[in-house]
Design a protein around this motif. Sequence first.
Motif, PDB file in Angstrom:
ATOM      1  N   HIS A  91       0.836  -1.199   0.000  1.00 53.62           N
ATOM      2  CA  HIS A  91       0.000   0.000   0.000  1.00 53.62           C
ATOM      3  C   HIS A  91       0.868   1.246   0.000  1.00 53.62           C
ATOM      4  O   HIS A  91       2.091   1.170   0.172  1.00 53.62           O
ATOM      5  CB  HIS A  91      -0.947   0.018   1.209  1.00 53.62           C
ATOM      6  N   THR A  92       0.214   2.403  -0.196  1.00 53.56           N
ATOM      7  CA  THR A  92       0.892   3.694  -0.135  1.00 53.56           C
ATOM      8  C   THR A  92       0.043   4.653   0.702  1.00 53.56           C
ATOM      9  O   THR A  92      -1.147   4.412   0.943  1.00 53.56           O
ATOM     10  CB  THR A  92       1.090   4.317  -1.532  1.00 53.56           C
ATOM     11  N   HIS A  93       0.676   5.757   1.133  1.00 49.33           N
ATOM     12  CA  HIS A  93      -0.025   6.820   1.858  1.00 49.33           C
ATOM     13  C   HIS A  93       0.246   8.140   1.147  1.00 49.33           C
ATOM     14  O   HIS A  93       1.407   8.456   0.848  1.00 49.33           O
ATOM     15  CB  HIS A  93       0.466   6.899   3.310  1.00 49.33           C
ATOM     16  N   PRO A  94      -0.783   8.932   0.883  1.00 51.09           N
ATOM     17  CA  PRO A  94      -0.572  10.164   0.114  1.00 51.09           C
ATOM     18  C   PRO A  94       0.368  11.161   0.787  1.00 51.09           C
ATOM     19  O   PRO A  94       1.096  11.880   0.096  1.00 51.09           O
ATOM     20  CB  PRO A  94      -1.989  10.742  -0.019  1.00 51.09           C
ATOM     21  N   LEU A  95       0.363  11.201   2.114  1.00 52.51           N
ATOM     22  CA  LEU A  95       1.253  12.111   2.843  1.00 52.51           C
ATOM     23  C   LEU A  95       2.249  11.353   3.717  1.00 52.51           C
ATOM     24  O   LEU A  95       2.821  11.909   4.653  1.00 52.51           O
ATOM     25  CB  LEU A  95       0.432  13.086   3.694  1.00 52.51           C
ATOM     26  N   GLY A  96       2.462  10.078   3.423  1.00 51.82           N
ATOM     27  CA  GLY A  96       3.405   9.285   4.194  1.00 51.82           C
ATOM     28  C   GLY A  96       2.793   8.749   5.479  1.00 51.82           C
ATOM     29  O   GLY A  96       1.601   8.934   5.766  1.00 51.82           O
ATOM     30  N   GLN A  97       3.602   8.091   6.260  1.00 52.53           N
ATOM     31  CA  GLN A  97       3.145   7.468   7.510  1.00 52.53           C
ATOM     32  C   GLN A  97       4.336   7.361   8.471  1.00 52.53           C
ATOM     33  O   GLN A  97       5.484   7.246   8.048  1.00 52.53           O
ATOM     34  CB  GLN A  97       2.580   6.071   7.233  1.00 52.53           C
ATOM     35  N   THR A  98       4.027   7.409   9.764  1.00 51.88           N
ATOM     36  CA  THR A  98       5.031   7.163  10.802  1.00 51.88           C
ATOM     37  C   THR A  98       4.584   5.982  11.645  1.00 51.88           C
ATOM     38  O   THR A  98       3.432   5.936  12.088  1.00 51.88           O
ATOM     39  CB  THR A  98       5.215   8.397  11.711  1.00 51.88           C
ATOM     40  N   LEU A  99       5.479   5.015  11.838  1.00 54.61           N
ATOM     41  CA  LEU A  99       5.215   3.848  12.669  1.00 54.61           C
ATOM     42  C   LEU A  99       6.135   3.899  13.885  1.00 54.61           C
ATOM     43  O   LEU A  99       7.330   4.169  13.744  1.00 54.61           O
ATOM     44  CB  LEU A  99       5.466   2.544  11.896  1.00 54.61           C
ATOM     45  N   LEU A 107       8.583  -6.671  10.631  1.00 50.95           N
ATOM     46  CA  LEU A 107       9.262  -6.511   9.356  1.00 50.95           C
ATOM     47  C   LEU A 107       8.620  -5.377   8.568  1.00 50.95           C
ATOM     48  O   LEU A 107       7.421  -5.113   8.705  1.00 50.95           O
ATOM     49  CB  LEU A 107       9.161  -7.805   8.531  1.00 50.95           C
ATOM     50  N   ILE A 108       9.417  -4.728   7.734  1.00 47.84           N
ATOM     51  CA  ILE A 108       8.904  -3.739   6.790  1.00 47.84           C
ATOM     52  C   ILE A 108       9.711  -3.847   5.513  1.00 47.84           C
ATOM     53  O   ILE A 108      10.907  -4.159   5.547  1.00 47.84           O
ATOM     54  CB  ILE A 108       8.963  -2.308   7.361  1.00 47.84           C
ATOM     55  N   GLN A 109       9.044  -3.610   4.396  1.00 48.36           N
ATOM     56  CA  GLN A 109       9.736  -3.676   3.113  1.00 48.36           C
ATOM     57  C   GLN A 109       9.204  -2.589   2.201  1.00 48.36           C
ATOM     58  O   GLN A 109       7.983  -2.413   2.075  1.00 48.36           O
ATOM     59  CB  GLN A 109       9.546  -5.045   2.448  1.00 48.36           C
ATOM     60  N   GLY A 121      10.582   0.241  20.135  1.00 51.38           N
ATOM     61  CA  GLY A 121      11.288   1.507  20.277  1.00 51.38           C
ATOM     62  C   GLY A 121      11.701   2.134  18.959  1.00 51.38           C
ATOM     63  O   GLY A 121      12.018   3.327  18.917  1.00 51.38           O
ATOM     64  N   ASP A 122      11.684   1.360  17.857  1.00 50.43           N
ATOM     65  CA  ASP A 122      12.046   1.910  16.553  1.00 50.43           C
ATOM     66  C   ASP A 122      10.943   2.832  16.036  1.00 50.43           C
ATOM     67  O   ASP A 122       9.757   2.583  16.236  1.00 50.43           O
ATOM     68  CB  ASP A 122      12.272   0.789  15.533  1.00 50.43           C
ATOM     69  N   VAL A 123      11.349   3.901  15.364  1.00 52.79           N
ATOM     70  CA  VAL A 123      10.428   4.824  14.695  1.00 52.79           C
ATOM     71  C   VAL A 123      10.711   4.756  13.202  1.00 52.79           C
ATOM     72  O   VAL A 123      11.840   4.995  12.767  1.00 52.79           O
ATOM     73  CB  VAL A 123      10.593   6.267  15.210  1.00 52.79           C
ATOM     74  N   VAL A 124       9.697   4.422  12.409  1.00 46.57           N
ATOM     75  CA  VAL A 124       9.855   4.225  10.970  1.00 46.57           C
ATOM     76  C   VAL A 124       9.135   5.343  10.238  1.00 46.57           C
ATOM     77  O   VAL A 124       7.933   5.561  10.440  1.00 46.57           O
ATOM     78  CB  VAL A 124       9.281   2.860  10.528  1.00 46.57           C
ATOM     79  N   SER A 125       9.854   6.068   9.379  1.00 43.47           N
ATOM     80  CA  SER A 125       9.263   7.135   8.570  1.00 43.47           C
ATOM     81  C   SER A 125       9.088   6.635   7.144  1.00 43.47           C
ATOM     82  O   SER A 125      10.060   6.241   6.495  1.00 43.47           O
ATOM     83  CB  SER A 125      10.158   8.379   8.588  1.00 43.47           C
ATOM     84  N   ILE A 126       7.862   6.658   6.661  1.00 40.58           N
ATOM     85  CA  ILE A 126       7.541   6.173   5.313  1.00 40.58           C
ATOM     86  C   ILE A 126       7.189   7.381   4.455  1.00 40.58           C
ATOM     87  O   ILE A 126       6.249   8.118   4.773  1.00 40.58           O
ATOM     88  CB  ILE A 126       6.373   5.180   5.362  1.00 40.58           C
ATOM     89  N   MET A 142       3.865  -8.393  16.908  1.00 40.79           N
ATOM     90  CA  MET A 142       4.344  -7.009  16.932  1.00 40.79           C
ATOM     91  C   MET A 142       3.164  -6.056  17.055  1.00 40.79           C
ATOM     92  O   MET A 142       2.110  -6.274  16.458  1.00 40.79           O
ATOM     93  CB  MET A 142       5.118  -6.656  15.668  1.00 40.79           C
ATOM     94  N   THR A 143       3.340  -5.005  17.843  1.00 41.01           N
ATOM     95  CA  THR A 143       2.371  -3.913  17.919  1.00 41.01           C
ATOM     96  C   THR A 143       3.077  -2.622  17.545  1.00 41.01           C
ATOM     97  O   THR A 143       4.181  -2.352  18.028  1.00 41.01           O
ATOM     98  CB  THR A 143       1.785  -3.771  19.332  1.00 41.01           C
ATOM     99  N   HIS A 144       2.448  -1.844  16.663  1.00 39.85           N
ATOM    100  CA  HIS A 144       2.998  -0.520  16.362  1.00 39.85           C
ATOM    101  C   HIS A 144       1.895   0.525  16.388  1.00 39.85           C
ATOM    102  O   HIS A 144       0.713   0.224  16.196  1.00 39.85           O
ATOM    103  CB  HIS A 144       3.764  -0.495  15.034  1.00 39.85           C
ATOM    104  N   LEU A 145       2.294   1.755  16.670  1.00 36.84           N
ATOM    105  CA  LEU A 145       1.426   2.917  16.554  1.00 36.84           C
ATOM    106  C   LEU A 145       1.585   3.444  15.141  1.00 36.84           C
ATOM    107  O   LEU A 145       2.711   3.679  14.683  1.00 36.84           O
ATOM    108  CB  LEU A 145       1.833   3.981  17.569  1.00 36.84           C
ATOM    109  N   ALA A 146       0.475   3.603  14.425  1.00 36.22           N
ATOM    110  CA  ALA A 146       0.510   4.097  13.047  1.00 36.22           C
ATOM    111  C   ALA A 146      -0.142   5.479  12.999  1.00 36.22           C
ATOM    112  O   ALA A 146      -1.275   5.655  13.461  1.00 36.22           O
ATOM    113  CB  ALA A 146      -0.221   3.133  12.110  1.00 36.22           C
TER     114      ALA A 146
END
Length: 284
Positions: A91-99, A107-109, A121-126, A142-146
Amino acid sequence: MKTSFLLLLLIPLVSSAFAETSSSDREASVKKHEHAVAASISRSASRTPYDAPPEHFTGKARVAPLFSPTAPARASAAYVTFTPGARTDWHTHPLGQTLVVTEGSGLIQFWDSPIQRIERGDVVSIPPGQKHWHGASATAAMTHLAIQEQVDGKSVAWLEKVGDTQYRNTPSAKESAAPAAQPSRAQQLMGDFAPKLAELTDNVLYADIWERPGLSKRDRSLATVSALIAMNRPDQLRSHLALAIQNGLTREELAEAITHLAFYSGWPSAVSAVSAAKEVLPAK
């Protein structure tokens, strides 16, 4: 006598003015409270978690919504919990996403990029428009805040499923032609003599036990180092001291652990641990 008479005449005037002032103050106070803005609080009990829709997810995932956008704001957020093996579709996000990974490991790809592991504790910027997927590893939840923003009422564009082959990251023909990966530490130490033990060390101990979400890797390192100190196992301790540094423990914390354990595991064990630590940990 005249002064007393004048005071009697002024008392009603002063009383009237005081009453008018008090009344005016009361009216102003009422108006002030009428215009006061109270904080908007969304109580946990008012938000209902739900199962992630299977048309956009593989495996079982649970969504716990936090907030939706209220104009002019356009951000929304939710906790998403993936069971082992569960993941989103591409999928994609029009303005990006933070996890923000809050529990476990996953995992992320990104499209045309290798799978990457993400930990608590990791912060992922998409970036905006970046095609990607994310989810749990095969052996750990795994649990993440999106957090994402909407454009014209839309925050995500769903694409195709992530197949099992993609999820397992099966090497392509091009990747297969690349140089072979370096053998693991377990393979180097005992692969030639006890290959099965090396395999179990890599695939069960490190790929499963160390990836379980119940303890952080930092806590697992502290527990392992403490056990090795108590058992006076300096050969194994050396490698785990180095791993402990990688997992977030400091030189000072490890020294304090050795000092503390001297009173429980014995002075000789602590002294042996100090010798191993001085070999492995860089001096300041």
